[in-house]
Design a protein around this motif. Sequence first.
Motif, PDB file in Angstrom:
ATOM      1  N   MET A   1       0.646  -1.585   0.164  1.00  0.00           N
ATOM      2  CA  MET A   1       0.081   0.349   0.332  1.00  0.00           C
ATOM      3  C   MET A   1       0.861   1.251   0.065  1.00  0.00           C
ATOM      4  SD  MET A   1      -3.033   1.598   0.052  1.00  0.00           S
ATOM      5  CE  MET A   1      -4.226   0.291  -0.171  1.00  0.00           C
ATOM      6  N   LEU A   2       0.441   2.252  -0.688  1.00  0.00           N
ATOM      7  CA  LEU A   2       1.268   3.626  -1.383  1.00  0.00           C
ATOM      8  C   LEU A   2       1.502   4.583  -0.045  1.00  0.00           C
ATOM      9  CD1 LEU A   2       2.992   5.043  -2.903  1.00  0.00           C
ATOM     10  CD2 LEU A   2       0.727   6.303  -3.393  1.00  0.00           C
ATOM     11  N   MET A   3       2.019   4.407   0.754  1.00  0.00           N
ATOM     12  CA  MET A   3       2.114   5.667   1.820  1.00  0.00           C
ATOM     13  C   MET A   3       2.201   7.045   1.631  1.00  0.00           C
ATOM     14  SD  MET A   3       2.016   3.951   5.184  1.00  0.00           S
ATOM     15  CE  MET A   3       2.589   3.921   6.668  1.00  0.00           C
ATOM     16  N   ARG A   4       1.832   7.415   2.294  1.00  0.00           N
ATOM     17  CA  ARG A   4       1.963   9.100   1.599  1.00  0.00           C
ATOM     18  C   ARG A   4       2.682   9.985   3.325  1.00  0.00           C
ATOM     19  NH1 ARG A   4      -4.293  10.571   0.162  1.00  0.00           N
ATOM     20  NH2 ARG A   4      -4.267   9.321  -1.549  1.00  0.00           N
ATOM     21  N   ARG A   5       3.398  10.925   2.833  1.00  0.00           N
ATOM     22  CA  ARG A   5       4.487  11.543   3.752  1.00  0.00           C
ATOM     23  C   ARG A   5       4.388  12.759   4.227  1.00  0.00           C
ATOM     24  NH1 ARG A   5       9.511   8.095   2.010  1.00  0.00           N
ATOM     25  NH2 ARG A   5       9.334   6.705   3.198  1.00  0.00           N
ATOM     26  N   GLY A   6       4.254  13.095   5.045  1.00  0.00           N
ATOM     27  CA  GLY A   6       4.427  14.613   5.543  1.00  0.00           C
ATOM     28  C   GLY A   6       4.633  15.715   7.273  1.00  0.00           C
ATOM     29  N   THR A   7       3.853  16.177   7.279  1.00  0.00           N
ATOM     30  CA  THR A   7       3.874  16.473   8.364  1.00  0.00           C
ATOM     31  C   THR A   7       2.796  16.102   9.299  1.00  0.00           C
ATOM     32  OG1 THR A   7       2.637  18.592   8.124  1.00  0.00           O
ATOM     33  CG2 THR A   7       5.439  18.863   8.059  1.00  0.00           C
ATOM     34  N   PHE A   8       2.718  16.308  10.917  1.00  0.00           N
ATOM     35  CA  PHE A   8       1.314  15.494  10.834  1.00  0.00           C
ATOM     36  C   PHE A   8       0.091  16.757  10.181  1.00  0.00           C
ATOM     37  CE2 PHE A   8      -1.693  14.404  14.099  1.00  0.00           C
ATOM     38  CZ  PHE A   8      -1.714  13.003  13.917  1.00  0.00           C
ATOM     39  N   ASP A   9       0.279  18.275  10.693  1.00  0.00           N
ATOM     40  CA  ASP A   9      -0.635  18.603   9.419  1.00  0.00           C
ATOM     41  C   ASP A   9      -1.203  18.423   8.549  1.00  0.00           C
ATOM     42  OD1 ASP A   9      -0.352  20.427  12.021  1.00  0.00           O
ATOM     43  OD2 ASP A   9       0.199  21.399  11.035  1.00  0.00           O
ATOM     44  N   ASP A  10      -0.804  17.859   7.983  1.00  0.00           N
ATOM     45  CA  ASP A  10      -0.871  16.948   6.843  1.00  0.00           C
ATOM     46  C   ASP A  10      -1.245  16.041   7.238  1.00  0.00           C
ATOM     47  OD1 ASP A  10       0.654  18.837   5.491  1.00  0.00           O
ATOM     48  OD2 ASP A  10       2.927  17.818   5.145  1.00  0.00           O
ATOM     49  N   VAL A  11      -1.308  15.287   8.021  1.00  0.00           N
ATOM     50  CA  VAL A  11      -2.145  13.986   7.960  1.00  0.00           C
ATOM     51  C   VAL A  11      -4.192  14.013   7.966  1.00  0.00           C
ATOM     52  CG1 VAL A  11      -2.452  11.789   9.742  1.00  0.00           C
ATOM     53  CG2 VAL A  11      -0.001  13.034   9.172  1.00  0.00           C
ATOM     54  N   PRO A  12      -4.359  12.871   7.365  1.00  0.00           N
ATOM     55  CA  PRO A  12      -6.187  13.501   7.204  1.00  0.00           C
ATOM     56  C   PRO A  12      -6.791  12.574   8.579  1.00  0.00           C
ATOM     57  CG  PRO A  12      -5.260  11.736   4.956  1.00  0.00           C
ATOM     58  CD  PRO A  12      -3.964  12.309   6.223  1.00  0.00           C
ATOM     59  N   LEU A  13      -6.695  13.075   9.226  1.00  0.00           N
ATOM     60  CA  LEU A  13      -6.580  12.233  10.671  1.00  0.00           C
ATOM     61  C   LEU A  13      -8.082  12.147  10.680  1.00  0.00           C
ATOM     62  CD1 LEU A  13      -5.109  13.678  13.960  1.00  0.00           C
ATOM     63  CD2 LEU A  13      -4.885  11.551  12.662  1.00  0.00           C
ATOM     64  N   ALA A  14      -9.318  12.801  10.177  1.00  0.00           N
ATOM     65  CA  ALA A  14     -10.342  12.146   9.908  1.00  0.00           C
ATOM     66  C   ALA A  14     -10.840  11.619   9.357  1.00  0.00           C
ATOM     67  CB  ALA A  14     -11.297  13.490  10.036  1.00  0.00           C
ATOM     68  N   GLU A  15     -10.276  11.070   7.749  1.00  0.00           N
ATOM     69  CA  GLU A  15     -10.511  10.282   7.161  1.00  0.00           C
ATOM     70  C   GLU A  15      -9.380   8.737   6.727  1.00  0.00           C
ATOM     71  OE1 GLU A  15      -7.930   9.547   2.524  1.00  0.00           O
ATOM     72  OE2 GLU A  15      -8.383  11.635   2.762  1.00  0.00           O
ATOM     73  N   LEU A  16      -8.367   9.163   7.966  1.00  0.00           N
ATOM     74  CA  LEU A  16      -8.183   7.689   8.450  1.00  0.00           C
ATOM     75  C   LEU A  16      -8.683   6.754   9.712  1.00  0.00           C
ATOM     76  CD1 LEU A  16      -4.251   9.031   8.852  1.00  0.00           C
ATOM     77  CD2 LEU A  16      -5.497   7.248   6.611  1.00  0.00           C
ATOM     78  N   PHE A  17      -8.970   7.861  10.860  1.00  0.00           N
ATOM     79  CA  PHE A  17     -10.285   7.583  12.110  1.00  0.00           C
ATOM     80  C   PHE A  17     -10.890   8.394  11.697  1.00  0.00           C
ATOM     81  CE2 PHE A  17      -4.806   7.511  12.622  1.00  0.00           C
ATOM     82  CZ  PHE A  17      -5.541   6.471  13.228  1.00  0.00           C
TER      83      PHE A  17
END
Length: 161
Positions: free
Chosen positions: A1-17
Amino acid sequence: MLMRRGTFDDVPLAELFPQLASADLEAMRVVADAVDAVRAREDVPQWEWAPGHALCPGPQPGAAVVLMANVIVNASGGDQLEFWVQVFWTDQGQLAVNAAVNVACWCETDHATHDIDEFTRIVDETSLAQAFEAGSERLIGWLADPHNADYWRSRAALPPR
């Protein structure tokens, strides 16, 4: 699975969880900021996430990582240590948080690497935000310990470099 990278501000938390309340998502952001604050100055805070793993893949061989921070520290003598915290789906399809310290192997039989200290918490036993905080606190504590790989190897009775 392709992992995306960035700062935590870039993490789409609501989409992941998507099941988490906004207060839990905010608690995870606060914890991630604490992790990023203890990184070495030259270590750019990077997080990795896999949107394709947001939904439980069901029981499967091997873990499916949803979110992780990997901190690599150049240790004395050209050695290196690897510290991480990750949210993942277990083989049994349970959401869990894992944190670990990893060193290169210098055993007669080359095992490549060894996990020296490890923490895992299944989310069914606690909330994701609480498990993420506990794993991240472990990571923060380990990063305060000596950055000497042989120190960590001795803790696990492994041969020094």
